[in-house]
Design a protein around this motif. Structure first.
Motif, PDB file in Angstrom:
ATOM      1  N   MET A  61      25.036   4.787   9.243  1.00 20.37           N
ATOM      2  CA  MET A  61      25.183   5.929   8.364  1.00 20.37           C
ATOM      3  C   MET A  61      25.820   5.445   7.056  1.00 20.37           C
ATOM      4  SD  MET A  61      27.466   9.348   8.861  1.00 20.37           S
ATOM      5  CE  MET A  61      26.335  10.270   9.839  1.00 20.37           C
ATOM      6  N   THR A  62      25.239   5.854   5.944  1.00 18.07           N
ATOM      7  CA  THR A  62      25.757   5.476   4.632  1.00 18.07           C
ATOM      8  C   THR A  62      26.800   6.498   4.190  1.00 18.07           C
ATOM      9  OG1 THR A  62      23.608   4.528   4.110  1.00 18.07           O
ATOM     10  CG2 THR A  62      25.100   4.861   2.277  1.00 18.07           C
ATOM     11  N   GLN A  63      27.891   6.022   3.645  1.00 15.63           N
ATOM     12  CA  GLN A  63      28.998   6.876   3.222  1.00 15.63           C
ATOM     13  C   GLN A  63      28.564   7.829   2.103  1.00 15.63           C
ATOM     14  OE1 GLN A  63      31.971   4.162   1.780  1.00 15.63           O
ATOM     15  NE2 GLN A  63      31.710   2.803   3.522  1.00 15.63           N
ATOM     16  N   ARG A  64      29.032   9.052   2.161  1.00  8.05           N
ATOM     17  CA  ARG A  64      28.722  10.036   1.117  1.00  8.05           C
ATOM     18  C   ARG A  64      29.259   9.591  -0.242  1.00  8.05           C
ATOM     19  NH1 ARG A  64      29.765  15.863   3.924  1.00  8.05           N
ATOM     20  NH2 ARG A  64      27.846  15.832   5.132  1.00  8.05           N
TER      21      ARG A  64
ATOM     22  N   ALA B 121      27.643   4.093  -9.421  1.00  8.28           N
ATOM     23  CA  ALA B 121      27.045   2.774  -9.165  1.00  8.28           C
ATOM     24  C   ALA B 121      25.742   2.919  -8.386  1.00  8.28           C
ATOM     25  CB  ALA B 121      28.026   1.885  -8.402  1.00  8.28           C
ATOM     26  N   TYR B 122      25.735   3.752  -7.362  1.00  6.93           N
ATOM     27  CA  TYR B 122      24.535   3.961  -6.548  1.00  6.93           C
ATOM     28  C   TYR B 122      23.488   4.764  -7.314  1.00  6.93           C
ATOM     29  CZ  TYR B 122      21.438   5.352  -2.762  1.00  6.93           C
ATOM     30  OH  TYR B 122      20.323   5.563  -1.983  1.00  6.93           O
ATOM     31  N   LEU B 123      23.917   5.835  -7.956  1.00  5.25           N
ATOM     32  CA  LEU B 123      22.979   6.698  -8.677  1.00  5.25           C
ATOM     33  C   LEU B 123      22.294   5.966  -9.830  1.00  5.25           C
ATOM     34  CD1 LEU B 123      25.038  10.001  -8.680  1.00  5.25           C
ATOM     35  CD2 LEU B 123      23.046   9.435  -7.259  1.00  5.25           C
ATOM     36  N   GLY B 124      22.922   4.932 -10.355  1.00  5.36           N
ATOM     37  CA  GLY B 124      22.340   4.152 -11.441  1.00  5.36           C
ATOM     38  C   GLY B 124      21.364   3.081 -11.001  1.00  5.36           C
ATOM     39  N   LEU B 125      21.202   2.899  -9.691  1.00 10.53           N
ATOM     40  CA  LEU B 125      20.287   1.880  -9.174  1.00 10.53           C
ATOM     41  C   LEU B 125      18.834   2.323  -9.286  1.00 10.53           C
ATOM     42  CD1 LEU B 125      22.099   0.880  -5.851  1.00 10.53           C
ATOM     43  CD2 LEU B 125      22.034  -0.443  -7.987  1.00 10.53           C
ATOM     44  N   SER B 126      17.945   1.353  -9.337  1.00  7.61           N
ATOM     45  CA  SER B 126      16.508   1.643  -9.291  1.00  7.61           C
ATOM     46  C   SER B 126      16.147   2.139  -7.894  1.00  7.61           C
ATOM     47  CB  SER B 126      15.709   0.378  -9.604  1.00  7.61           C
ATOM     48  OG  SER B 126      15.885  -0.584  -8.575  1.00  7.61           O
ATOM     49  N   ALA B 127      14.997   2.777  -7.779  1.00  5.14           N
ATOM     50  CA  ALA B 127      14.519   3.267  -6.476  1.00  5.14           C
ATOM     51  C   ALA B 127      14.359   2.109  -5.487  1.00  5.14           C
ATOM     52  CB  ALA B 127      13.200   4.012  -6.647  1.00  5.14           C
ATOM     53  N   GLN B 128      13.894   0.962  -5.976  1.00  2.82           N
ATOM     54  CA  GLN B 128      13.711  -0.199  -5.098  1.00  2.82           C
ATOM     55  C   GLN B 128      15.055  -0.724  -4.598  1.00  2.82           C
ATOM     56  OE1 GLN B 128      12.343   0.055  -8.176  1.00  2.82           O
ATOM     57  NE2 GLN B 128      10.134   0.119  -7.825  1.00  2.82           N
TER      58      GLN B 128
ATOM     59  N   GLN C  90      21.220  -2.397   5.363  1.00  4.75           N
ATOM     60  CA  GLN C  90      22.110  -1.738   6.320  1.00  4.75           C
ATOM     61  C   GLN C  90      21.463  -1.662   7.699  1.00  4.75           C
ATOM     62  OE1 GLN C  90      24.298   1.621   4.967  1.00  4.75           O
ATOM     63  NE2 GLN C  90      24.783   2.316   7.020  1.00  4.75           N
ATOM     64  N   ARG C  91      20.144  -1.490   7.735  1.00  4.96           N
ATOM     65  CA  ARG C  91      19.425  -1.446   9.016  1.00  4.96           C
ATOM     66  C   ARG C  91      19.587  -2.755   9.775  1.00  4.96           C
ATOM     67  NH1 ARG C  91      13.231  -1.023   8.440  1.00  4.96           N
ATOM     68  NH2 ARG C  91      13.380  -3.268   8.565  1.00  4.96           N
ATOM     69  N   HIS C  92      19.728  -3.871   9.061  1.00  3.50           N
ATOM     70  CA  HIS C  92      19.868  -5.187   9.697  1.00  3.50           C
ATOM     71  C   HIS C  92      21.325  -5.610   9.898  1.00  3.50           C
ATOM     72  CE1 HIS C  92      15.615  -6.283   9.715  1.00  3.50           C
ATOM     73  NE2 HIS C  92      15.535  -5.593   8.594  1.00  3.50           N
ATOM     74  N   TRP C  93      22.286  -4.804   9.444  1.00  2.00           N
ATOM     75  CA  TRP C  93      23.695  -5.143   9.555  1.00  2.00           C
ATOM     76  C   TRP C  93      24.154  -5.079  11.012  1.00  2.00           C
ATOM     77  CZ3 TRP C  93      27.884  -2.474  11.502  1.00  2.00           C
ATOM     78  CH2 TRP C  93      29.137  -3.035  11.244  1.00  2.00           C
ATOM     79  N   THR C  94      24.977  -6.033  11.400  1.00  2.00           N
ATOM     80  CA  THR C  94      25.677  -6.000  12.686  1.00  2.00           C
ATOM     81  C   THR C  94      27.095  -6.502  12.444  1.00  2.00           C
ATOM     82  OG1 THR C  94      25.263  -8.279  13.422  1.00  2.00           O
ATOM     83  CG2 THR C  94      23.548  -6.647  13.925  1.00  2.00           C
TER      84      THR C  94
ATOM     85  N   THR D 177      29.056  -5.092   0.956  1.00  2.00           N
ATOM     86  CA  THR D 177      30.445  -4.802   0.595  1.00  2.00           C
ATOM     87  C   THR D 177      30.911  -3.422   1.034  1.00  2.00           C
ATOM     88  OG1 THR D 177      29.940  -3.974  -1.632  1.00  2.00           O
ATOM     89  CG2 THR D 177      30.296  -6.359  -1.382  1.00  2.00           C
ATOM     90  N   TRP D 178      29.996  -2.528   1.409  1.00  3.73           N
ATOM     91  CA  TRP D 178      30.389  -1.194   1.880  1.00  3.73           C
ATOM     92  C   TRP D 178      30.526  -1.140   3.399  1.00  3.73           C
ATOM     93  CZ3 TRP D 178      25.488  -2.541   0.623  1.00  3.73           C
ATOM     94  CH2 TRP D 178      24.467  -2.231   1.508  1.00  3.73           C
ATOM     95  N   MET D 179      30.253  -2.262   4.075  1.00  5.84           N
ATOM     96  CA  MET D 179      30.343  -2.334   5.532  1.00  5.84           C
ATOM     97  C   MET D 179      31.465  -3.287   5.935  1.00  5.84           C
ATOM     98  SD  MET D 179      27.920  -0.313   6.519  1.00  5.84           S
ATOM     99  CE  MET D 179      27.777  -0.691   8.260  1.00  5.84           C
ATOM    100  N   PRO D 180      32.050  -3.072   7.121  1.00  4.94           N
ATOM    101  CA  PRO D 180      33.085  -4.008   7.589  1.00  4.94           C
ATOM    102  C   PRO D 180      32.507  -5.417   7.754  1.00  4.94           C
ATOM    103  CG  PRO D 180      33.006  -2.042   8.963  1.00  4.94           C
ATOM    104  CD  PRO D 180      31.820  -1.983   8.052  1.00  4.94           C
ATOM    105  N   CYS D 181      33.362  -6.409   7.578  1.00  2.34           N
ATOM    106  CA  CYS D 181      32.936  -7.801   7.764  1.00  2.34           C
ATOM    107  C   CYS D 181      32.894  -8.134   9.243  1.00  2.34           C
ATOM    108  CB  CYS D 181      33.902  -8.748   7.056  1.00  2.34           C
ATOM    109  SG  CYS D 181      33.819  -8.627   5.277  1.00  2.34           S
ATOM    110  N   TRP D 182      32.213  -9.227   9.545  1.00  2.00           N
ATOM    111  CA  TRP D 182      32.026  -9.661  10.919  1.00  2.00           C
ATOM    112  C   TRP D 182      33.307 -10.115  11.585  1.00  2.00           C
ATOM    113  CZ3 TRP D 182      29.744 -11.376   6.558  1.00  2.00           C
ATOM    114  CH2 TRP D 182      30.213 -12.575   6.026  1.00  2.00           C
ATOM    115  N   ASN D 183      34.370 -10.336  10.843  1.00  2.00           N
ATOM    116  CA  ASN D 183      35.635 -10.733  11.464  1.00  2.00           C
ATOM    117  C   ASN D 183      36.634  -9.570  11.414  1.00  2.00           C
ATOM    118  OD1 ASN D 183      36.052 -10.812   8.760  1.00  2.00           O
ATOM    119  ND2 ASN D 183      36.803 -12.908   8.689  1.00  2.00           N
TER     120      ASN D 183
END
Length: 132
Positions: free
Chosen positions: A1-4, A11-18, A27-31, A89-95
């Motif tokens: 789930m992506t944070q609101r 920063a997010y709203l200024g990104l391109s659609a791609q 994020q789908r591949h994050w573990t 950077t918006w997800m916890p690190c693996w450690n």
């Protein structure tokens, strides 16, 4: 789930659609086990887009502070190849370290003639934040 707060951020709203699509794919591949392995070729297929655009989208996310390169890709026909790996950077690190959220940190701009160039403030290296 992506944070609101991420989804509503300038920063997010200024990104391109791609770039927004790539954030979802990464994020789908994050573990929690380690950095995300995801390369340009995979982005070309899954967004879909050209190689040039896929490379530009990765750069866009790096410059905006959403991803940090952990390991560069390697291709060798005689040995095993590997894809680039990224820290989200918006997800916890693996450690078990908290997200670093570089995308929230202010960026400076340098005015040079008629061009404004965004400049990121000094950041802690990816190795300082999340060690292997």
């Amino acid at each position: 789930m992506t944070q609101r707060r991420l989804l509503a951020s300038p920063a997010y709203l200024g990104l391109s659609a791609q770039a927004k699509a790539l954030i979802t794919l990464l994020q789908r591949h994050w573990t929690p086990a380690g950095p995300v392995g995801f390369g340009v070729r995979q982005a070309e297929q899954e967004i879909p887009c050209s190689r040039t655009l896929a490379m530009r989208v990765f750069n866009e996310l790096v410059e905006a502070g959403f991803i940090v390169l952990v390991d560069e890709s390697l291709f060798c026909s005689r040995t095993q190849s590997k894809t680039r790996t990224w820290r989200l950077t918006w997800m916890p690190c693996w450690n078990n370290k908290a997200p670093s959220n570089e995308w929230e940190k202010p960026k400076l701009s340098i005015l040079t003639g008629l061009k404004t160039i965004p400049v990121a403030l000094p950041q802690v290296s990816n190795m300082d934040h999340c060690s292997h």
